[in-house]
Enzyme design. Structure first.
Site, PDB file in Angstrom:
ATOM      1  CD  GLU A 241      -2.962  -1.133   2.302  1.00 44.28           C
ATOM      2  OE1 GLU A 241      -2.720  -0.412   3.285  1.00 44.28           O
ATOM      3  OE2 GLU A 241      -3.992  -1.807   2.189  1.00 44.28           O
TER       4      GLU A 241
ATOM      5  CD  GLU B 234      -4.615  -6.258   2.637  1.00 42.93           C
ATOM      6  OE1 GLU B 234      -5.432  -5.536   3.270  1.00 42.93           O
ATOM      7  OE2 GLU B 234      -3.386  -6.197   2.819  1.00 42.93           O
TER       8      GLU B 234
END
Length: 859
Positions: free
Chosen positions: A196, A267
């Site tokens: 991320e 995710e």
């Protein structure tokens, strides 16, 4: 003549299109056959693993958050739940807790974990970091990195790059040496570098861009035969695939950066991780299933559930304020038990998608609006009967009826129906036919008489030598060896400066970025306070190496002379850790180094020690910390984790009360040593107890208009056909292994309400509801009840849609143990036969596909 010429061109184009798609199917199989190619490639449709296209259903399972003896069961339950991939982070700070000293033993045995996954026939995705977040201490980065001269984390910084490259090459080198990559015949099909990064990229400007390109080049240069991804990284460099994290990637993900890259979801959050002070949260099974169906209907080919099993943050491994229990509402709960209906409902969506596999991987995508809130996405394969459709109702309140290919379909509010042949509904995301379960905590009989504790209190230092004018930084002091550090200073206050007005008090004010502060004045305890999770960048974000923890300043308010700042002219002394920690009083050997007393004053900062018997049976064990405040737990010298009972949620209850003690942490014959370090005074040790954890309360809640379970359908060539003659809707109930149904706690066919563990009878319940269920289920390990009015001879309330709600209690089978083992084995054989049959169907479908392609070519 001109018209004929145009028709000829159109016909030729049509034939070329059909041949092209058929050839693409053939190429995947034939190329693999000719070259026996190993490794992973990809295109805009999917990953191609060893020459074969795959739809990937993956689940995150973190090896340090469970024990090696739990791994086989967790992996097997994932496989039975129709996953074909396990995803895990690699945790740098557990593998290299001290620079140059590596640890791959016990819970940190990454190679063993991956090999167990491979034995079960599943693939593996590894996420290297170096930063992983994961609600893990320091985001997975070793704390010693902070002390590397001139280091800046996660940017184009030479010291950070040097240590990151050394770590990456170490891990990938071990995995390569063990031949664990798909290109070597192993299970690892995908890797992730960084995590991320988009969230911090702007803070580092051009050095952020340079760093992310460097990280990409590092892993790609190792030529391991697998693709690499970056999640939430739209501008992923080079051949790195950008992937999505979130709850609804089918709606929020703009797609891969290039048309030749597959759409991957790294995710899919199955719930929300919890911090101390949080109330219970849970993401509904229907919402997850809707999101997964949406993603695959829009060209998705890989979903990963974060988490599939969350597990336990043993010891001091959790990030700031994060509970010891991690992602407990995942499909497998903290203890590795199936949390139904989430586990079963997702298993069913995987079955439904597998029935659509041929169309999704080789069909043409189509889209059509069917109404203001309804739509269909479907895939057709030119020249064949292969077709799969996803009918969606986006209205969150009202059902809708739609018409597709001449048929009418009723769609519940916010739901997707899956039709693997564009005709037959085999699954709806809002209609759960999987069973439900309720978790029970049963007090251990072996330890029911209460525990007798000895105690040892920490000495409070009067004054520590120091020459700093501000309190020291906590990370630097503790070096991740302890949670605790003493800060001392001295101040002289004249008696006439103290307030003399009634009700006016002097107050010590501490500005701190630690969890909590415990304050002593002149050796006397005056109180404690704590913060909250609002400082969200503690274990993440940019410039982590500069992140400050601990007290920033202190002042005294209420003096006649005004507020006195203790950080202007005062010198501060520091001492990291507690005396009990340094002597390791939580171990048998260390406990002999201090003097324990009985029945002393329960002061703050006190160690409590007792011995207990390993609880009876085979069920999972937990310790319930009722009556306690805040601290740490050890069993036989092993850190169970942090507890915090005094930090109440808005509901007035602790966020977590039970703390997992794996049976491998306990002794089979001898007594076990329990040591608790408690920060707060006046605790009630008598309220602590040991509990056995089970999911022996099994339920079903099925409406009569639901489709039959998807497990009753199979693909036969291009067609979807019944697996059984009896295709009526059934309520299916199955006890945990080795147990049978001993009582029917609730049964109602009519209009019951509530959830498993808390059902309520309605006004239209069939009088024979319990009688029918008892006849079908009592004494059995599994049973099924046909959900229709004839089953219950029911003529009440004809104008409503009726529901069957059932709650049963399962217990260990009594009597002939050998007989019960045979019965369990037969049930397992039945499950395995069903799986083998499905595998043969898949192989047969592949052969059928090849035969049809060959006939087309010959023609």
């Amino acid at each position: 003549m001109k018209t004929i010429y145009l028709i000829g061109i159109l016909l030729l184009i049509s034939l070329c299109l059909k041949a092209g798609y058929a050839k693409e199917e053939k190429d995947d199989d034939e190329n693999n056959k000719k070259t026996n190619k190993k490794g992973v490639t990809y295109d805009g449709t999917s990953l191609i693993i060893n020459g074969k296209r795959e739809l990937l259903y993956s689940g995150s399972v973190h090896y340090p958050r469970s024990t090696p003896d739990m791994w086989p069961s967790i992996i097997e339950k994932a496989r039975v739940g129709r996953l074909n991939t396990i995803q895990t982070y690699v945790f740098w700070n557990v593998h290299e807790p001290e620079q140059g000293k590596w640890d791959f033993k016990g819970r940190f045995d990454l190679v063993k974990f991956i090999k167990l996954i491979h034995e079960k026939g599943l693939y593996v995705t590894i996420r290297l970091g170096p930063f992983i977040q994961a609600e893990w201490n320091h985001g997975g980065l070793p704390v010693w990195l902070r002390e590397v001269p001139d280091v800046y984390f996660r940017t184009y910084n030479e010291p950070f790059k040097e240590h990151t490259e050394r770590y990456v090459r170490k891990i990938l080198g071990i995995l390569k040496e063990e031949k664990l990559f798909a290109s070597q015949g192993g299970p690892i099909i995908l890797g992730q570098i960084e995590n991320e990064y988009n969230a911090v990229r702007l803070a580092y400007k051009e050095n952020g861009e340079r760093y992310i390109k460097w990280a990409a080049n590092l892993v790609e240069s190792m030529n391991l035969g697998i693709p690499w991804v970056m999640c939430k990284q739209d501008n992923a460099p080079g051949n790195i695939i950008n992937a999505c994290n979130g709850r609804h990637c089918g709606d929020t993900f703009p797609g891969p950066k290039r048309p030749d890259m597959p759409s991957l979801w790294t995710e899919n959050w199955t719930t929300q991780f919890r911090v101390f002070g949080d109330p219970t949260t849970n993401r509904r099974s229907e919402d997850i299933a809707f999101a997964v169906s949406r993603f695959f209907s829009k060209n998705g080919s890989h979903v990963n559930y974060y988490m599939y099993h969350g597990g336990t943050n043993f010891g001091r491994t959790s990030a700031h304020f994060v509970t010891t229990r991690y992602y407990d509402h995942a499909p497998l709960d903290e203890y590795g038990m199936e949390k139904d209906p989430k586990y079963g409902h997702l298993k069913h969506v995987h079955r439904a998608l597998e029935l659509c596999k041929k169309a999704l991987l080789w069909g043409h995508p189509r889209f059509k609006k069917l109404g203001p809130d309804t739509e269909v996405r479907y895939y057709e394969q030119p020249g064949t009967n292969v077709c799969a459709a996803f009918l969606a109702n986006n209205n969150t309140r009202e059902p809708n009826t739609v018409k597709f290919k001449g048929q009418k379909f009723v769609l519940p509010s916010r739901s997707i129906s899956i039709l693997p042949d564009c005709k037959t509904v085999v699954y709806n995301t809002a209609q759960i036919v999987a069973q439900h379960s309720w978790r029970n905590f049963v007090k251990s009989e072996k330890n029911s008489k209460g525990l007798k504790f000895d105690m040892y209190s920490e000495n409070v230092p009067s004054k520590l030598e120091g020459n700093t004018l501000i309190p020291g930084e906590l990370y630097y002091l503790t070096k991740d060896k302890t949670d605790y550090a003493w800060y001392t200073t001295s101040i002289k206050i004249k008696e006439d400066d103290l307030p003399d007005k009634k009700g006016v008090k002097t107050i010590l004010r501490v500005a701190s970025l630690g969890h909590a502060a415990i304050v002593y004045v002149n050796g006397e305890y005056v109180g404690n306070k704590h913060g909250s999770h609002e400082m969200k960048s503690f274990d993440s974000g940019s410039y982590m190496e500069k992140r400050f923890a601990g007290p920033r300043g202190a002042s005294i308010k209420g003096l006649k002379s005004g507020e006195r700042d203790l950080t202007e002219n005062n010198h501060w002394g520091h001492l990291a850790g507690l005396e009990g920690e340094k002597k390791e009083v939580y171990t048998e050997q260390g406990s002999k180094k201090v003097k324990w007393v009985k029945n002393g004053e329960r002061k703050p900062l006190t160690w409590y020690k007792t011995y207990f018997e390993t609880p009876e049976g085979e069920n999972t064990v937990a310790i319930r910390m009722n009556g306690m405040g805040k601290g740490l737990i050890w069993v036989n010298g092993i850190g169970i984790g942090r507890y915090w009972m005094s930090f109440l949620s808005p509901t007035g209850q602790p966020t977590q009360s039970e703390y997992h003690i794996p049976r491998t942490f306990m002794k089979k014959k001898e007594k076990n040593m329990l040591v608790i370090f408690e920060e707060e005074p006046g605790v009630k040790l008598e309220a602590i107890d040991f509990v056995l954890v089970n999911r022996d309360t099994i339920c079903s809640f099925v409406e009569e208009n639901y489709p039959a379970s998807v497990k009753y359908w199979k693909r036969q060539g291009p067609n979807i056909v019944p697996r059984n003659k009896d295709m009526r809707l059934k309520s299916l109930i199955k006890c945990p292994p080795g147990k049978q149904i001993v009582s029917i706690e609730f049964a109602s066919f009519g209009d019951p309400t509530g959830t498993c563990g808390n059902f309520t009878m309605g006004k239209c319940s069939a009088s024979k509801s319990k009688e029918v269920v008892e006849k079908k289920c009592l004494g059995k390990s599994r049973c099924s009840i046909v959900v229709e009015r004839e089953t219950f001879e029911d003529k009440k309330c004809q104008d409503i849609v009726k529901t069957l709600a059932v709650q049963v209690k399962c217990e260990k089978k009594q009597g002939n143990e050998q007989k019960h083992k045979r019965e369990d084995a037969e049930e397992e054989d039945d499950d395995e036969e069903e799986e083998e049959e499905e595998e043969k169907e898949r192989e047969g479908n592949n052969q059928d596909l090849k035969d049809r392609v060959k006939r087309k070519q010959d023609h």
